[in-house]
Structures are given as C-alpha cells and as structure tokens.
Design a protein around this motif. Structure first.
Motif, PDB file in Angstrom:
ATOM      1  N   PRO A  43      56.317-107.655  83.709  1.00 17.57           N
ATOM      2  CA  PRO A  43      55.575-107.605  84.979  1.00 17.57           C
ATOM      3  C   PRO A  43      55.781-108.887  85.800  1.00 17.57           C
ATOM      4  O   PRO A  43      55.894-108.837  87.020  1.00 17.57           O
ATOM      5  N   ASN A 124      56.037-112.987  75.625  1.00 14.88           N
ATOM      6  CA  ASN A 124      54.698-112.465  75.327  1.00 14.88           C
ATOM      7  C   ASN A 124      54.039-113.155  74.132  1.00 14.88           C
ATOM      8  O   ASN A 124      52.868-113.544  74.223  1.00 14.88           O
ATOM      9  N   ALA A 153      42.816-104.862  79.697  1.00 18.55           N
ATOM     10  CA  ALA A 153      44.220-104.419  79.601  1.00 18.55           C
ATOM     11  C   ALA A 153      44.720-104.544  78.163  1.00 18.55           C
ATOM     12  O   ALA A 153      45.842-104.994  77.907  1.00 18.55           O
ATOM     13  N   GLY A 155      45.760-102.507  76.014  1.00 22.26           N
ATOM     14  CA  GLY A 155      46.915-101.724  75.560  1.00 22.26           C
ATOM     15  C   GLY A 155      48.238-102.299  76.016  1.00 22.26           C
ATOM     16  O   GLY A 155      49.297-101.770  75.690  1.00 22.26           O
ATOM     17  N   SER A 156      48.198-103.401  76.781  1.00 24.69           N
ATOM     18  CA  SER A 156      49.445-104.016  77.245  1.00 24.69           C
ATOM     19  C   SER A 156      50.163-104.670  76.072  1.00 24.69           C
ATOM     20  O   SER A 156      49.582-104.869  74.997  1.00 24.69           O
ATOM     21  N   TYR A 244      44.935-114.454  82.786  1.00 22.10           N
ATOM     22  CA  TYR A 244      46.381-114.626  82.594  1.00 22.10           C
ATOM     23  C   TYR A 244      47.198-113.579  83.338  1.00 22.10           C
ATOM     24  O   TYR A 244      48.427-113.519  83.194  1.00 22.10           O
ATOM     25  N   SER A 248      45.445-105.740  88.835  1.00 19.80           N
ATOM     26  CA  SER A 248      44.808-104.984  89.933  1.00 19.80           C
ATOM     27  C   SER A 248      45.344-105.444  91.274  1.00 19.80           C
ATOM     28  O   SER A 248      45.195-104.743  92.275  1.00 19.80           O
ATOM     29  N   GLY A 272      54.598-120.050  82.127  1.00 21.87           N
ATOM     30  CA  GLY A 272      55.480-120.882  82.955  1.00 21.87           C
ATOM     31  C   GLY A 272      55.308-122.366  82.662  1.00 21.87           C
ATOM     32  O   GLY A 272      56.179-123.172  83.009  1.00 21.87           O
ATOM     33  N   PRO A 321      52.671 -95.686  85.056  1.00 24.41           N
ATOM     34  CA  PRO A 321      51.385 -95.826  84.358  1.00 24.41           C
ATOM     35  C   PRO A 321      51.435 -95.128  82.999  1.00 24.41           C
ATOM     36  O   PRO A 321      52.100 -94.094  82.874  1.00 24.41           O
TER      37      PRO A 321
HETATM   38  N1  LIG Z   1      50.119-115.702  82.365  1.00 21.45           N
HETATM   39  C1  LIG Z   1      51.276-115.516  81.759  1.00 21.45           C
HETATM   40  O1  LIG Z   1      51.987-116.451  81.438  1.00 21.45           O
HETATM   41  C2  LIG Z   1      51.718-114.116  81.436  1.00 21.45           C
HETATM   42  C3  LIG Z   1      52.765-113.881  80.541  1.00 21.45           C
HETATM   43  C4  LIG Z   1      53.094-112.562  80.209  1.00 21.45           C
HETATM   44  C5  LIG Z   1      52.390-111.521  80.814  1.00 21.45           C
HETATM   45  N2  LIG Z   1      51.405-111.825  81.704  1.00 21.45           N
HETATM   46  C6  LIG Z   1      50.629-110.775  82.354  1.00 21.45           C
HETATM   47  O2  LIG Z   1      50.001-110.021  81.360  1.00 21.45           O
HETATM   48  C7  LIG Z   1      49.779-108.721  81.846  1.00 21.45           C
HETATM   49  C8  LIG Z   1      50.278-107.735  80.814  1.00 21.45           C
HETATM   50  O3  LIG Z   1      51.702-107.878  80.699  1.00 21.45           O
HETATM   51  P1  LIG Z   1      52.466-106.970  79.637  1.00 21.45           P
HETATM   52  O4  LIG Z   1      53.895-107.213  79.715  1.00 21.45           O
HETATM   53  O5  LIG Z   1      51.782-107.116  78.331  1.00 21.45           O
HETATM   54  O6  LIG Z   1      52.102-105.538  80.243  1.00 21.45           O
HETATM   55  P2  LIG Z   1      52.631-104.116  79.885  1.00 21.45           P
HETATM   56  O7  LIG Z   1      53.061-104.015  78.467  1.00 21.45           O
HETATM   57  O8  LIG Z   1      53.558-103.760  80.974  1.00 21.45           O
HETATM   58  O9  LIG Z   1      51.319-103.217  80.038  1.00 21.45           O
HETATM   59  C9  LIG Z   1      50.588-103.168  81.212  1.00 21.45           C
HETATM   60  C10 LIG Z   1      49.195-102.670  80.819  1.00 21.45           C
HETATM   61  O10 LIG Z   1      48.288-102.958  81.870  1.00 21.45           O
HETATM   62  C11 LIG Z   1      47.525-101.807  82.144  1.00 21.45           C
HETATM   63  N3  LIG Z   1      47.200-101.820  83.569  1.00 21.45           N
HETATM   64  C12 LIG Z   1      48.065-101.777  84.605  1.00 21.45           C
HETATM   65  N4  LIG Z   1      47.398-101.870  85.763  1.00 21.45           N
HETATM   66  C13 LIG Z   1      46.085-101.962  85.452  1.00 21.45           C
HETATM   67  C14 LIG Z   1      44.900-102.078  86.212  1.00 21.45           C
HETATM   68  N5  LIG Z   1      44.928-102.097  87.553  1.00 21.45           N
HETATM   69  N6  LIG Z   1      43.729-102.149  85.559  1.00 21.45           N
HETATM   70  C15 LIG Z   1      43.697-102.134  84.210  1.00 21.45           C
HETATM   71  N7  LIG Z   1      44.781-102.034  83.428  1.00 21.45           N
HETATM   72  C16 LIG Z   1      45.958-101.946  84.044  1.00 21.45           C
HETATM   73  C17 LIG Z   1      48.405-100.629  81.752  1.00 21.45           C
HETATM   74  O11 LIG Z   1      47.578 -99.551  81.466  1.00 21.45           O
HETATM   75  P3  LIG Z   1      48.103 -98.025  81.421  1.00 21.45           P
HETATM   76  O12 LIG Z   1      48.648 -97.845  80.029  1.00 21.45           O
HETATM   77  O13 LIG Z   1      46.874 -97.239  81.669  1.00 21.45           O
HETATM   78  O14 LIG Z   1      49.158 -97.869  82.474  1.00 21.45           O
HETATM   79  C18 LIG Z   1      49.123-101.187  80.524  1.00 21.45           C
HETATM   80  O15 LIG Z   1      48.347-101.033  79.360  1.00 21.45           O
HETATM   81  C19 LIG Z   1      50.500-108.646  83.199  1.00 21.45           C
HETATM   82  O16 LIG Z   1      49.558-108.892  84.209  1.00 21.45           O
HETATM   83  C20 LIG Z   1      51.469-109.788  83.137  1.00 21.45           C
HETATM   84  O17 LIG Z   1      51.806-110.285  84.410  1.00 21.45           O
HETATM   85  C21 LIG Z   1      51.060-113.073  82.018  1.00 21.45           C
END
Ligand SMILES: NC(=O)c1ccc[n+]([C@@H]2O[C@H](COP(=O)([O-])OP(=O)(O)OC[C@H]3O[C@@H](n4cnc5c(N)ncnc54)[C@H](OP(=O)(O)O)[C@@H]3O)[C@@H](O)[C@H]2O)c1
Length: 337
Positions: A43, A124, A153, A155-156, A244, A248, A272, A321
């Motif tokens: 993402p 991750n 979130a 399930g991510s 993090y 939304s 980062g 989704p």
């Molecule tokens: N801060 C950092 O350094 C960092 C590093 C890595 C990732 N991240 C962030 O972590 C988050 C997850 O990343 P990922 O790679 O683990 O994601 P991912 O595997 O792509 O999964 C995304 C998940 O978010 C859910 N989702 C999407 N939009 C949503 C919303 N509006 N409200 C509630 N749930 C929602 C999805 O639900 P559904 O199954 O229902 O579609 C899915 O379970 C992202 O925001 C990403 O940018 C941040």
C-alpha cells in the motif's frame, strides 16, 4: 532491462508504464547491483506513486523491497558475492529488473528461504517490530500496563504479524476488521483471539465487553479517520494511540481535552525511519525477519504473482477489497522457479 516507471504522480493505473532501459550503472563503493527477481506491491508503494497529483517525478521507478541475485560488486561490500541470493530494503527502484543497493541493506538468503517469502520478508515484519517497540517499550506512553491492546485492520498483512507477535508477548489483543468475511478468515487463522467486525451495528458494545473495564494500554491503528477516535475513550490514562497507516484516507480530529486530561500519547510509526536505527537494532530486526521467512512463511502470505508486463492486472488485484496477502511482481527469470 524492463522496469515500471512514472513521469508524474497520480493514480497508479493511469501514470505507470512499462519501459525498457539499460541495466544500470556499475556499483559505487559500498554498493552492489542486484538482478531483481520478485518484489511486492505494498500500500505504501501506491501512496508513493499517488503523491501530489500531476507533480513531475523525473522518471521514478517505484518499489523499495524485493529479492534477487547479486550481479556486480563495488568495493567494501563485505562478504557479499556475485551470484548470491539476497533480499533488500530500503532500495529505491525495486519495480525494475536491476537495482543499485547499499550493501548495508542487503540480506544474504539461506537456501531454505523461498524466493516469494524472501521478497516480502522485510518491510512488514520490520514495521511490526517497530510497532511492538512502541507498544511494549513505552516511547512516552505507559509501558508495563497489563491490559489488552486493540488493533484495527487486523486482517492486513501487518495486522497478522502484529497478532502473532502480541501473542508471543503473552499479551491480549482485541482485533477489529471491517467485514464479516474478514472476521471469519481471521478467526480461522487465530483461533481464540477475539475479533470484531465493525460492519456489525453493535461492534462498540462487543469491544467494550471484551475490554471488560481493564486498562487498554494501546490502540494500534492503520485506518485513521473516525475509527481510532471511537476507541480513544477505552485507553487507560497514559495509554498510547499508535498510528501506522491511513487506509480510510480520512484525517483524524482528536478531542484535545481527552489527550490532555488523560495524558494520552499519540505516536506515529514509519518503517521509512528504520534505516536510521542503531546498527544492533537493525541487525536484530533483520535476523528476526530472516527467521520468520524460514520458519513461518505463512505469515508472509502471497495473494497472487504477476509478470512485470502484467502490472495493470497486478495493481487491480492489489486494490481489490477482501484480498488476503500481498501481490508480487516477478521478472522473467523467476517464472522458471
Ligand atoms: N507505517 C509504516 O511504516 C507502514 C509499513 C507497512 C504498512 N503500513 C500500512 O499498514 C496498512 C496495512 O498494510 P498491509 O500491507 O498489511 O495491508 P494489506 O495486506 O494490503 O491489507 C489491507 C487491509 O486493510 C483493510 N482495509 C482497507 N481499507 C480499509 C478501511 N477503510 N477501513 C478498515 N480496513 C480497511 C483490508 O480489509 P478488507 O479485507 O476488508 O479489504 C485489508 O484487511 C496500510 O495502511 C499500509 O500503508 C505502514
């Protein structure tokens, strides 16, 4: 070499194109050149492409993580050798078939780590480690409180790593997902771990029941907007709201007096900033990631693999989704594996 490139920031499906370019410069001192075989679509990669719409990029190749084979060596790169399988992060341009990488951020791979797990073993898991430090080592909030942690979130890909890590800390995590299907999938993967779908009208009462008046030490949130604000009131005085992600796309309006009166700490976490952490911390994180890729590759789940040329289908899949796991982009050499 083939590479995915964008000349302007904007919607990934509109601004990205497949391009042919020379294999790249020779590595400078402290660098190696890597022939990249597999890289994930995160993402955060999509956010980096979107950026400030219409702003020129000068021909930017997205992607910061992946795996491949060392192809050329600069001076002073330690024991890295030509032909060695490696994972890398952070290195700009992973969505191309060659990258020049700082040798400090290149991880040699043992034979028992699969290419696919290796390609996504850093971003991750390192994010999860940084979040765990924010939760358990305080960072301004209350360390040492024994209450549950609430995560959104769940399930991510990161959410599943967080769940697994909190369980190894012998702490309790209450997990929020946004759909019934997501809750069922999560319950199957983590039997006995409370999971609540915010699609249920009574989800707030269910969470309150789970908390059962215990001090919630942290809310770990990747959604932003209103959801974390609904959870703020459950935090114990001195507890932490750890942000993090912004799935939304909504801004948070934080009730100032809640923060002041209960000394709530709002804390951002960004992978980062990982490259700037002290060497021993980075070394321990990398060792953890390697062990995870070796022993629990199911926590580095792959949704689908696409050749670089099929990047439009890959993007569509990555933005679908309900998708579970991470979408990978592969080079031709990987297809034979
Ligand atoms: N801060 C950092 O350094 C960092 C590093 C890595 C990732 N991240 C962030 O972590 C988050 C997850 O990343 P990922 O790679 O683990 O994601 P991912 O595997 O792509 O999964 C995304 C998940 O978010 C859910 N989702 C999407 N939009 C949503 C919303 N509006 N409200 C509630 N749930 C929602 C999805 O639900 P559904 O199954 O229902 O579609 C899915 O379970 C992202 O925001 C990403 O940018 C941040």
């Amino acid at each position: 070499m083939r590479r995915i490139v964008h000349d302007f920031h904007g919607e990934p499906g509109e601004v990205l194109r497949l391009d042919e370019a020379a294999a790249g410069d020779d590595p400078a001192a402290g660098q190696v050149r890597i022939r990249v075989l597999v890289r994930p679509i995160h993402p955060g990669d999509l956010l980096g492409i979107i950026g400030q719409a219409n702003e020129p990029t000068g021909g930017r190749v997205p992607g910061h993580e992946g795996m491949g084979v060392v192809d050329a060596l600069g001076n002073d790169v330690g024991t890295l050798a030509i032909g060695q399988r490696v994972a890398f992060y952070p290195v700009q341009g992973a969505w191309g078939e060659f990258v020049l990488a700082d040798a400090r951020f290149v991880v040699p791979l043992p034979d028992d780590v699969e290419d696919t797990a290796a390609s996504l073993m850093l971003v991750n898991p390192l994010t999860m480690r940084m979040i765990m430090r924010a939760v358990f080592e305080g960072g301004g909030g209350q360390a040492g409180v024994d209450g549950p942690i609430i995560q959104t979130a769940a399930g991510s890909s990161v959410g599943k790593l967080i769940t697994s890590a909190i369980r190894t800390h012998d702490a309790e995590v209450i997990s929020l997902v946004r759909s019934e299907a997501g809750a069922l999938d999560f319950a199957e993967r983590f039997p006995g771990t409370p999971v609540v779908s915010t699609s249920d009208t009574d989800w707030r009462e269910v969470v309150r029941k789970q908390v059962d008046d215990r001090p919630v030490r942290a809310v770990v949130d990747a959604v932003g907007g209103e959801l974390p604000m609904e959870l703020l009131g459950l935090l114990t005085p001195g507890g932490s709201l750890i942000e993090y992600g912004s799935l939304s796309g909504q801004a948070m309006t934080v009730p100032t007096l809640d923060l002041v009166g209960r000394e709530i700490v709002v804390r951002g976490v960004s992978v980062g900033r990982w490259a700037g952490l002290p060497d021993p911390v980075r070394a321990a994180d990398t060792e953890f990631a390697l062990e995870l890729a070796r022993s629990q590759p199911e926590l580095l789940e792959v949704a689908a693999e696409f050749d670089l040329a099929d990047f439009r289908q890959a993007l569509e899949h990555a933005q679908r989704p309900g998708r579970v796991g991470t979408v990978l982009l592969t080079s031709r050499e990987h297809a034979g594996n």
